[in-house]
Scaffold this motif. Structure first.
Motif, PDB file in Angstrom:
ATOM      1  N   GLU A   6     -16.682  21.712  22.431  1.00 16.77           N
ATOM      2  CA  GLU A   6     -15.376  22.251  22.045  1.00 16.77           C
ATOM      3  C   GLU A   6     -15.296  22.437  20.539  1.00 16.77           C
ATOM      4  OE1 GLU A   6     -13.640  19.333  25.417  1.00 16.77           O
ATOM      5  OE2 GLU A   6     -14.617  18.828  23.526  1.00 16.77           O
ATOM      6  N   CYS A  22     -14.620  26.493  24.110  1.00 18.84           N
ATOM      7  CA  CYS A  22     -15.473  25.567  24.851  1.00 18.84           C
ATOM      8  C   CYS A  22     -16.721  26.326  25.277  1.00 18.84           C
ATOM      9  CB  CYS A  22     -14.731  25.016  26.060  1.00 18.84           C
ATOM     10  SG  CYS A  22     -15.722  23.918  27.088  1.00 18.84           S
ATOM     11  N   MET A  33     -13.270  26.223  34.995  1.00 24.18           N
ATOM     12  CA  MET A  33     -13.120  25.569  33.695  1.00 24.18           C
ATOM     13  C   MET A  33     -11.669  25.130  33.542  1.00 24.18           C
ATOM     14  SD  MET A  33     -13.930  26.750  29.791  1.00 24.18           S
ATOM     15  CE  MET A  33     -15.683  26.327  29.914  1.00 24.18           C
ATOM     16  N   TRP A  35      -8.799  22.759  31.097  1.00 29.45           N
ATOM     17  CA  TRP A  35      -8.451  22.091  29.853  1.00 29.45           C
ATOM     18  C   TRP A  35      -7.477  20.966  30.176  1.00 29.45           C
ATOM     19  CZ3 TRP A  35     -10.515  22.899  25.068  1.00 29.45           C
ATOM     20  CH2 TRP A  35     -11.242  24.061  24.875  1.00 29.45           C
ATOM     21  N   ILE A  69      -5.187  30.699  28.826  1.00 31.28           N
ATOM     22  CA  ILE A  69      -6.590  30.364  29.044  1.00 31.28           C
ATOM     23  C   ILE A  69      -7.351  31.643  29.356  1.00 31.28           C
ATOM     24  CG2 ILE A  69      -6.275  29.890  31.518  1.00 31.28           C
ATOM     25  CD1 ILE A  69      -8.352  27.635  31.217  1.00 31.28           C
ATOM     26  N   ARG A  71     -11.706  33.425  29.310  1.00 30.56           N
ATOM     27  CA  ARG A  71     -13.146  33.155  29.233  1.00 30.56           C
ATOM     28  C   ARG A  71     -13.867  34.424  28.824  1.00 30.56           C
ATOM     29  NH1 ARG A  71     -12.170  34.450  34.613  1.00 30.56           N
ATOM     30  NH2 ARG A  71     -13.616  36.083  35.286  1.00 30.56           N
ATOM     31  N   LEU A  80      -8.738  28.441  24.881  1.00 32.40           N
ATOM     32  CA  LEU A  80      -7.354  28.066  25.122  1.00 32.40           C
ATOM     33  C   LEU A  80      -6.567  28.486  23.891  1.00 32.40           C
ATOM     34  CD1 LEU A  80      -5.404  26.644  27.115  1.00 32.40           C
ATOM     35  CD2 LEU A  80      -5.688  24.586  25.699  1.00 32.40           C
ATOM     36  N   TYR A  93      -7.792  17.293  23.063  1.00 36.18           N
ATOM     37  CA  TYR A  93      -7.954  18.306  24.111  1.00 36.18           C
ATOM     38  C   TYR A  93      -9.404  18.320  24.576  1.00 36.18           C
ATOM     39  CZ  TYR A  93      -3.277  20.123  23.424  1.00 36.18           C
ATOM     40  OH  TYR A  93      -1.913  20.250  23.373  1.00 36.18           O
ATOM     41  N   TYR A  94      -9.572  18.291  25.883  1.00 40.96           N
ATOM     42  CA  TYR A  94     -10.893  18.282  26.500  1.00 40.96           C
ATOM     43  C   TYR A  94     -11.055  19.505  27.398  1.00 40.96           C
ATOM     44  CZ  TYR A  94     -10.801  13.278  25.346  1.00 40.96           C
ATOM     45  OH  TYR A  94     -10.713  12.075  24.705  1.00 40.96           O
ATOM     46  N   CYS A  95     -12.222  20.103  27.337  1.00 37.42           N
ATOM     47  CA  CYS A  95     -12.535  21.086  28.365  1.00 37.42           C
ATOM     48  C   CYS A  95     -13.439  20.411  29.393  1.00 37.42           C
ATOM     49  CB  CYS A  95     -13.182  22.336  27.793  1.00 37.42           C
ATOM     50  SG  CYS A  95     -14.854  22.136  27.182  1.00 37.42           S
ATOM     51  N   TRP A 116     -17.658  17.154  31.174  1.00 36.10           N
ATOM     52  CA  TRP A 116     -16.617  17.091  30.164  1.00 36.10           C
ATOM     53  C   TRP A 116     -17.189  17.296  28.763  1.00 36.10           C
ATOM     54  CZ3 TRP A 116     -11.410  16.358  31.121  1.00 36.10           C
ATOM     55  CH2 TRP A 116     -11.076  16.079  32.450  1.00 36.10           C
TER      56      TRP A 116
END
Length: 126
Positions: A6, A22, A33, A35, A69, A71, A80, A93-95, A116
């Motif tokens: 990320e 990400c 995917m 978030w 969101i 891609r 994001l 924030y995690y993808c 993750w």
């Protein structure tokens, strides 16, 4: 294995925008995917999700209309876009990637995801 990296977090003022990215080491048409975010003292919560094929997107009510969101299949990268940021958006924030299709409800659960990223801090000041 899928590695996720990320980028894009930072410190902004309320009302500002940020775009998180990400990058995935590989992707598949079956992937989803997502978030998620986690604020201090709180559980990790769903933010948004997008299948790696198709155009349907999913959002938490708290971000609907402000976050977007997307891609880029050519770059194996998800994004994001966060607009009109609020103090309550402050979190790590995690993808995440799920490697197979799932239900509308399961894709909102962090337990449904297989891989993750390391997380990126977003801090919104007033």
């Amino acid at each position: 294995q899928v590695q996720l990296v990320e980028a894009g977090g930072g410190l902004v003022q309320a009302g500002d925008s940020l775009r998180l990215s990400c990058a995935a080491s590989r992707t598949s048409v079956n992937y989803i995917m997502g978030w998620f975010r986690q604020a201090p003292g709180k559980e990790r919560e769903f933010v948004a999700a997008i299948p790696w094929s198709g155009s349907i997107t999913y959002y938490a009510d708290s971000v609907k209309g402000r976050f977007s969101i997307s891609r880029d299949n050519t770059k194996n990268t998800g994004y994001l876009q966060m607009n009109s940021l609020k103090r309550e958006d402050t979190a790590i924030y995690y993808c995440a990637v799920r490697s197979s299709p799932t239900t509308y409800f399961q894709l909102r659960s962090s337990r449904s995801y297989d891989y993750w990223g390391q997380g990126t801090q977003v801090t919104v000041s007033s």
